[in-house]
Design an enzyme around this catalytic site. Structure first.
Site, PDB file in Angstrom:
ATOM      1  N   LYS A 559      10.144  49.809  48.275  1.00 29.56           N
ATOM      2  CA  LYS A 559       9.110  50.832  48.482  1.00 29.56           C
ATOM      3  C   LYS A 559       8.472  51.278  47.169  1.00 29.56           C
ATOM      4  CE  LYS A 559       8.357  51.358  51.919  1.00 29.56           C
ATOM      5  NZ  LYS A 559       7.580  50.407  52.765  1.00 29.56           N
ATOM      6  N   THR A 560       8.252  50.325  46.276  1.00 24.62           N
ATOM      7  CA  THR A 560       7.548  50.635  45.025  1.00 24.62           C
ATOM      8  C   THR A 560       6.313  49.759  44.839  1.00 24.62           C
ATOM      9  OG1 THR A 560       8.912  49.070  43.767  1.00 24.62           O
ATOM     10  CG2 THR A 560       9.671  51.365  43.861  1.00 24.62           C
ATOM     11  N   GLY A 561       5.965  48.967  45.852  1.00 21.89           N
ATOM     12  CA  GLY A 561       4.800  48.092  45.749  1.00 21.89           C
ATOM     13  C   GLY A 561       5.142  46.661  45.407  1.00 21.89           C
ATOM     14  N   THR A 562       6.414  46.266  45.559  1.00 19.07           N
ATOM     15  CA  THR A 562       6.801  44.907  45.190  1.00 19.07           C
ATOM     16  C   THR A 562       6.209  43.863  46.134  1.00 19.07           C
ATOM     17  OG1 THR A 562       8.869  45.211  46.433  1.00 19.07           O
ATOM     18  CG2 THR A 562       8.932  45.606  44.058  1.00 19.07           C
ATOM     19  N   THR A 563       6.039  44.203  47.407  1.00 15.48           N
ATOM     20  CA  THR A 563       5.433  43.240  48.336  1.00 15.48           C
ATOM     21  C   THR A 563       3.985  42.957  47.958  1.00 15.48           C
ATOM     22  OG1 THR A 563       6.900  43.966  50.127  1.00 15.48           O
ATOM     23  CG2 THR A 563       4.916  42.757  50.753  1.00 15.48           C
ATOM     24  N   SER A 657       9.357  57.578  50.846  1.00 18.98           N
ATOM     25  CA  SER A 657       8.727  56.399  51.417  1.00 18.98           C
ATOM     26  C   SER A 657       9.734  55.558  52.192  1.00 18.98           C
ATOM     27  CB  SER A 657       8.080  55.562  50.306  1.00 18.98           C
ATOM     28  OG  SER A 657       7.459  54.416  50.837  1.00 18.98           O
TER      29      SER A 657
END
Length: 756
Positions: A559-563, A657
C-alpha cells in the site's frame, strides 16, 4: 524517626565545644582504622601479590609461578544464565556492535568471521571518530550486549559527546568493550592511554608467551606451560599500570633486554592482553596489544566475548569431531594401505579414544576398486575388511563416478545397486591433506606448514570455532609414512593442551541430528547463486542459466504504490517483469513464504528464457518482502548483486490504506471493527484482530526493516523514495526548538530546506 533526629540535634547543641571536638576526633580516628583495614587487609587478599606483573616492582621471572590472583570484578548488570540461552531479565539484545576501520580491513573481517562461526548476531559500523554514534537503545532496552573496537584509539579519541554517550550506555546496561591496539611506524614507543591509568609500550618483539592461570576471563583457554619461541612480528604492545583494575591475561618476555630497561620495569613477563575489571570507571574491557594473527589471541578473544556477555554469546565446551577417510580402496598402486598401515590405523584409533570417547574413523568406499593394488596392498584391503565392525562406512558410486555425470537414469541405478551389494559385507571440511599429500617431508611449502595448521592454525581454529568439525582426508594420507595419523594425533593433543574443550564423536546421522539441534534455523535451505562457484555450475544442467534471475527487486511495503511502479517499469522496452501467479497475481512471493522451499528452478520458471541480446533486465515485485524477517537474507544469498527499490510514505497513511484494502476485500474483521479499534486493540484481543493490527502497524516500522535489508545489501544498491515520512515531525520539532531559543541542528536545517 524525624523526632529522633531532632532530639539528637538538640543534644549536640547542648554539648560543650571541647566535648564536640573530642567526639569528632574519635570519629575520625575510627574511620581511619576502618579504611586501613580494608585497604591493607581485605584488598591485599584481592589484588596481585608481590606487586603483580603490572606494578612498578614487576613480577617473578619464573613463568611457572606467576603469583597473580584475580582482583575484584564488577558484576555484569542484567546478565545471567549459561551458554546458548537468553537469560531472564536481560536488558540488552544479544547483538555485538563492531566498529571497524573500513569494510575491507583484515582485523575487522577476522572479528566478523569469529562472530559468524558462533552464529552471533552483530552490526558493523565504520569507526565514527568524531561522527555520530548509532542509536544504542530502543525504549528501555539496550540494542547491543558488547562493543568491539578494531582500533581502540578510535574509542579513546571520541568527541566528548559521543564518548559520554557510549560510556553511560555501557555502565547503565553492563556492556563491556573489547579493543585492539596495533602499533605501526608512527606509534610512540611509550605513551599513556588518554583518560586511563594505563601506559602502552609499543613496537616490541616478544617471545615465550604464557597464560595467567588465575585470570577470571578464561573459559575455553587452558593455562599451562609457556609457549616457547618468538611471537609473530615485532610490532607488539605491552601494558603497564599500578591500578588494581587491570589484570593480565597473556604475558610474554621481550626479545631484547634493552626493551625491558626502556620500559623501566624489572619484570621479565609483560602483559600483551589485559582485562580491565571496571574498578576505574565501571566499564569492563579487554585490551589486546596486537591483532588476531597470533592464534592464542584468537583463543582469548573468544573467551573475552563469552565473559563480557555473561556467556550469552558463547558456545559450550563440547566439540564433535569426525574424520573421513575418503576413497578407501581408490588409489594408484604404491599409494594404498598395506597390512602395517591398517594395524597402525586401528592402533591410532584406539589411542585417540583415550581423549575422544568412541573415536571412530569414517571410511568412504567405491566397491569396484577393492583389490586393485599390489599383492601387499590387496592384503591390506583384506585386513581392513576383517575389521569391518571397527569403523564407520559410507558409500560413493560403484565406479567412483560423480552422479551428475550420468545421463542415463537406469545406468545410475545399476551403479548404485552394485555398491549396495558390496556394502552388504560392511556395516564426511578439508584439512590440508590432499590426494597427493603422501610424505611428511614433502608437504607443500615444507613440513613446518603442516605443523602450523595443527598448532594454532586452521585445523585448530576449526575445532575452536565450530561445535562440529568434519575433516575429509584420503586413503593416500594413511599409507607410506601415515601423514593422516600424525596430523590427527597431533591436533587432538594440541587441543587438549591449550583448551578445556571436551572432544567427542558421533556416527554421521546422529552427528547431523546434533548439528540441527544446535542450529535449528539451519534446517531450512538457503539457496545461493549457483553461478558464483564453478563446482556448483558444473553439476547444474547446461540448459539452465543465471541470466534468468531478476536483477531488480521492488520489495514494498504494501500500500505504498509498488503496484503502480511495477506497471510503469514494465512499460520500459529493456525491462521485463515476471509472469503472473495464479495465486498471488503479479507477485511471486518467493523469498518470504512457503514458495521458497519449491527451489530456484520453480522461481526461474516465472521469468522468460533470455534472448541473445544484452538488454534483458528482469525484475519482480513482491510488496511483503519489505517487512519479512527472512526475505533479505534469502534474496542476498541468491541475488547478491540485485538492485533494491522500496517506497516509503507516511506510515500512518500506509496503515489506514491497508485497513481500507482489507475492507474492500470483505475481510470480516475489518468490516466488524473500526480503524481506531483495530490499531488500539490490546494483548487480550481476539487473535484475528491482532493479526490485522500487526499487518496495519508493523510494516510501518521503517527503520527496523530498512536496517535488516541494509545488513545484506549495501546502501549503494538501495534506491529509497522517502515521501513525507518525517516532514511534519521535523516542522514541529523546529517550532519547538525556536520557542526554547535553541539553534537548529544542521541536519534539521537541511531537511527543512528539502520540504519547501
Amino acid at each position: 524517626m524525624l523526632g529522633c533526629v531532632t532530639r539528637v540535634r538538640r543534644l549536640v547543641r547542648l554539648l560543650p565545644l571541647q566535648t564536640s571536638l573530642l567526639l569528632l576526633f574519635l570519629f575520625c580516628t575510627i574511620s581511619v582504622f576502618i579504611s586501613a583495614y580494608f585497604l591493607y587487609g581485605v584488598k591485599r587478599e584481592l589484588e596481585p601479590s608481590g606487586g603483580g606483573v603490572s606494578g612498578s616492582e614487576g613480577a617473578s621471572a619464573d613463568s611457572d609461578d606467576l603469583r597473580v590472583t584475580p582482583s575484584r570484578l564488577l558484576p555484569l548488570r542484567g546478565v545471567s544464565g549459561g551458554p546458548g540461552g537468553e537469560p531472564a531479565g536481560a536488558r540488552t539484545d544479544p547483538v555485538v556492535l563492531v566498529f571497524v576501520e573500513s569494510q575491507y580491513s583484515q582485523l575487522g573481517q577476522e572479528i566478523v568471521a569469529i562472530l559468524e562461526s558462533g552464529r552471533f548476531r552483530y552490526r558493523t559500523e565504520i569507526s565514527p571518530g568524531k561522527g555520530d554514534m548509532p542509536t544504542l537503545t530502543d525504549k528501555e532496552r539496550g540494542r547491543f550486549t558488547l562493543v568491539i573496537y578494531e582500533n581502540i584509539l578510535k574509542y579513546v579519541n571520541l568527541d566528548a559527546w559521543n564518548r559520554e554517550l557510549l560510556d553511560k550506555y555501557c555502565v547503565e546496561y553492563g556492556v563491556g568493550i573489547i579493543g585492539f591496539f596495533k602499533a605501526n611506524e608512527n606509534s610512540l614507543l611509550s605513551a599513556q592511554l588518554k583518560g586511563f591509568p594505563l601506559f602502552l609500550h609499543s613496537n616490541l618483539g616478544l617471545k615465550d608467551c604464557t597464560v595467567n592461570p588465575k585470570s577470571p576471563l578464561l573459559f575455553i583457554t587452558r593455562s599451562g606451560q609457556p609457549l616457547p619461541g618468538p611471537l609473530p612480528g615485532d610490532d607488539w604492545t605491552v601494558f603497564q599500570s599500578n591500578h588494581s583494575t587491570y589484570e593480565p591475561v597473556l604475558l610474554a618476555k621481550t626479545q631484547s633486554a634493552d626493551s625491558v630497561a626502556s620500559i623501566g620495569q624489572n619484570a621479565a613477563l609483560l602483559p600483551s592482553v589485559v582485562q580491565d575489571l571496571g574498578l576505574h570507571d565501571g566499564i569492563q574491557r579487554v585490551l589486546f596489544g596486537n591483532n588476531l594473527v597470533f592464534w592464542l589471541h584468537k583463543l582469548v578473544f573468544v573467551d573475552a566475548v563469552a565473559f563480557l556477555t555473561g556467556k550469552r554469546l558463547s558456545l559450550s565446551l563440547d566439540r564433535y569431531l569426525l574424520v573421513d577417510i575418503d576413497d578407501i580402496f581408490v588409489g594408484k598402486e604404491g599409494t594404498r594401505m598395506k597390512v602395517p598401515d591398517v594395524k597402525a590405523l586401528l592402533e591410532t584409533q584406539k589411542e585417540l579414544r583415550t581423549h575422544v570417547p568412541n573415536f571412530t574413523f569414517n571410511l568412504g568406499f567405491s566397491g569396484k576398486f577393492f583389490h586393485a593394488g599390489s599383492d601387499e596392498e590387496d592384503l591390506g584391503d583384506d585386513l581392513l575388511l576383517s575389521y569391518v565392525k571397527e569403523f564407520w562406512w559410507f558409500p560413493h558410486m560403484w565406479s567412483h563416478m560423480q552422479p551428475h555425470l550420468f545421463h542415463n537414469q537406469s545406468v545410475l541405478a545399476e551403479q548404485m545397486l552394485l555398491n549396495k551389494k558390496f556394502a552388504m559385507v560392511l556395516p564426511r571440511q578439508t584439512c590440508g591433506l590432499f590426494t597427493h599429500t603422501i610424505f611428511y617431508k614433502d608437504y607443500p611449502g615444507s613440513p613446518n606448514e603442516l605443523d602450523k595448521l595443527i598448532n594454532g592454525g586452521e585445523l585448530f581454529q576449526t575445532v575452536l570455532l565450530n561445535p562440529i568439525s568434519i575433516f575429509m582426508t584420503h586413503l593416500s594420507n594413511y599409507g607410506n609414512d601415515r601423514l593422516g595419523l600424525y596430523t590427527f594425533k597431533s591436533l587432538v593433543m594440541f587441543v587438549k593442551t591449550w583448551t578445556n574443550l571436551k572432544m567427542q564423536t558421533l556416527p554421521p546421522i546422529q552427528l547431523a541430528q546434533k548439528y540441527f539441534s544446535l542450529f535449528p534455523s539451519e534446517r531450512d535451505p538457503l539457496w545461493q547463486d549457483p553461478c558464483e562457484d564453478k563446482r556448483h555450475k558444473d553439476i547444474w544442467s547446461k540448459e539452465k542459466t543465471c541470466d534468468r534471475f531478476p536483477k531488480l527487486l521492488v520489495i514494498g511495503p504494501q500500500k505504498t504504490g509498488t503496484t503502480a511502479l511495477y506497471l510503469f517499469l514494465g512499460m520500459h522496452p529493456d525491462l521485463t517483469s515476471n509472469y503472473p501467479s495464479k495465486e498471488t497475481f503479479e507477485e511471486i512471493q518467493f523469498f518470504n513464504g512457503h514458495n521458497y522451499h519449491r527451489g530456484i528452478d520453480w522461481y526461474m520458471e516465472y521469468f522468460p528464457l533470455p534472448s541473445n541480446t544484452s538488454s534483458d533486465y528482469y525484475f519482480e515485485k513482491s510488496a511483503n518482502y519489505f517487512d519479512s524477517e527472512v526475505a533479505a537474507q534469502r534474496a542476498a544469498a541468491l541475488l547478491p548483486k540485485a538492485k533494491i527499490i522500496t517506497i516509503l510514505i507516511n506510515p500512518a497513511d500506509r496503515a489506514y490504506s491497508w485497513y481500507q484494502h482489507q475492507r474492500a476485500h470483505d475481510d470480516p474483521v475489518a468490516l466488524k471493527y473500526s480503524f481506531h479499534e483495530v490499531i488500539t486493540a490490546g494483548h487480550d484481543a481476539p487473535i484475528r484482530l491482532r493479526v490485522l493490527q500487526n499487518r496495519c502497524l508493523v510494516p510501518g516500522w521503517y527503520a527496523v526493516h530498512m536496517e535488516r535489508w541494509l545488513n545484506y545489501y549495501h546502501s549503494s544498491q538501495s534506491q529509497t523514495f522517502l515521501r513525507d515520512y518525517y516532514r511534519d515531525h521535523n516542522i514541529e520539532l523546529s517550532k519547538l526548538l525556536y520557542r526554547m531559543g535553541q539553534p537548529l541542528p544542521s541536519w534539521l536545517r537541511e531537511e527543512l530546506v528539502h520540504t519547501r
